[in-house]
Scaffold this active site. Structure first.
Site, PDB file in Angstrom:
ATOM      1  N   HIS A   1      50.604  59.112  51.643  1.00  0.00           N
ATOM      2  CA  HIS A   1      49.296  58.472  51.680  1.00  0.00           C
ATOM      3  C   HIS A   1      48.332  59.457  52.336  1.00  0.00           C
ATOM      4  CE1 HIS A   1      50.401  54.505  50.281  1.00  0.00           C
ATOM      5  NE2 HIS A   1      51.350  54.376  51.194  1.00  0.00           N
TER       6      HIS A   1
ATOM      7  N   CYS B   1      45.711  60.236  48.364  1.00  0.00           N
ATOM      8  CA  CYS B   1      44.320  59.835  48.191  1.00  0.00           C
ATOM      9  C   CYS B   1      43.425  60.641  49.121  1.00  0.00           C
ATOM     10  CB  CYS B   1      44.140  58.347  48.485  1.00  0.00           C
ATOM     11  SG  CYS B   1      44.655  57.275  47.134  1.00  0.00           S
TER      12      CYS B   1
END
EC number: 3.4.22.56
Length: 277
Positions: A121, A163
């Site tokens: 992430h 991301c």
């Protein structure tokens, strides 16, 4: 076109500082250096793959389904390029920092290059260990020319599947037609790095639960096809095109349905990079 379950790799943001340098001078090295990196050292180099799938409950982050497919694909691809691949799973931020520090202190003098792939992430400027964020700049700083002398002047590639924010790309329809080295040469400490991000700054990065992330699928596919034919930046341009044109999100939630993605390459390489010699 992908129609399986798609997920994103997201989370938090950091400030950054801008410094102004006054004055400059022109430097003549006195020599016309080779235009491509020397890749015929005894070893291609190390490829570290950090695969973070499961996160501590305190982070509130979900498990990254499909990431093991990416890790296996990357391992096969870089082993095929003769890299010494080291897979590391579910590392905390402290583990990641310790790993980067340790690898940077190894003797890379007989290695042509260094590759680090991070699957996790993330958000702009940060990636996540299993217990929280760490600045990407902190990780890469271990390999700067003034810290890791045995990689000075050699390509250092950081590939980031994460991301970089929460924006969504809706896409738009198009209407288009068809060395000899000098003993004391000084180079910038940040030279010879390349960052291949899965998405543009501020945007989500998509991952398929069955086939892995769009970016890593495309990167591995293009490397297998062109690593022995094309220069690396040309390969990455083909990766960009593949991600941009062949993938689109599928979701029952209209907010996340039919979204697009474009990778982002930031290069401080000073020569052309060929994986063959």
């Amino acid at each position: 076109m992908e129609n399986n379950k798609t997920s994103v790799d997201s989370k938090s943001i950091n400030n950054f500082e801008v410094k102004t340098i006054h004055g400059s001078k022109s430097v003549d090295s006195g020599i016309y250096l080779d235009s491509s990196y020397k890749m015929d050292y005894p070893e291609m180099g190390i490829c570290i793959i950090i695969n973070n799938k499961n996160f501590h409950k305190s982070t509130g982050m979900s498990s990254r389904s499909g990431t093991d497919v990416d890790a296996a694909n990357l391992r096969e691809t870089f082993m095929g390029l003769k890299y010494q691949v080291r897979n590391k799973n579910d590392l905390t931020r402290e583990d990641i920092l310790e790993l980067m520090d340790s690898v940077s202190k190894e003797d890379h003098s007989k290695r042509s290059s260094f590759v680090c792939v991070i699957l996790s992430h993330g958000d702009e400027g940060v990636i996540y260990g299993t217990n929280g964020p760490v600045e990407l700049k902190k990780l890469t700083s271990f390999f700067r020319g003034d810290y890791c002398r045995s990689l000075t002047g050699k390509p250092k590639l950081f590939i980031i599947q994460a991301c970089r924010g929460t924006e969504l790309d809706c896409g738009i329809e198009t209407d288009s037609g068809t060395d000899e080295e000098m003993a004391c040469q000084k180079i910038p400490v940040e030279a010879d790095f390349l960052y291949a991000y899965s998405t543009a700054p501020g945007y989500y990065s998509w991952r398929n639960s069955k086939d892995g992330s769009w970016f890593i699928q495309s990167l591995c596919s293009m490397l297998k096809l062109y690593a022995h034919k094309l220069e690396f930046m040309h390969i990455l341009t083909r990766v960009n095109r593949k991600v941009a044109t062949e993938f689109e999100s599928f979701s029952l939630d209209s907010t996340f349905h039919a979204k697009k993605q474009i990778p982002c390459i930031v290069s401080m390489l000073t020569k052309e990079l060929y994986f063959y010699h």
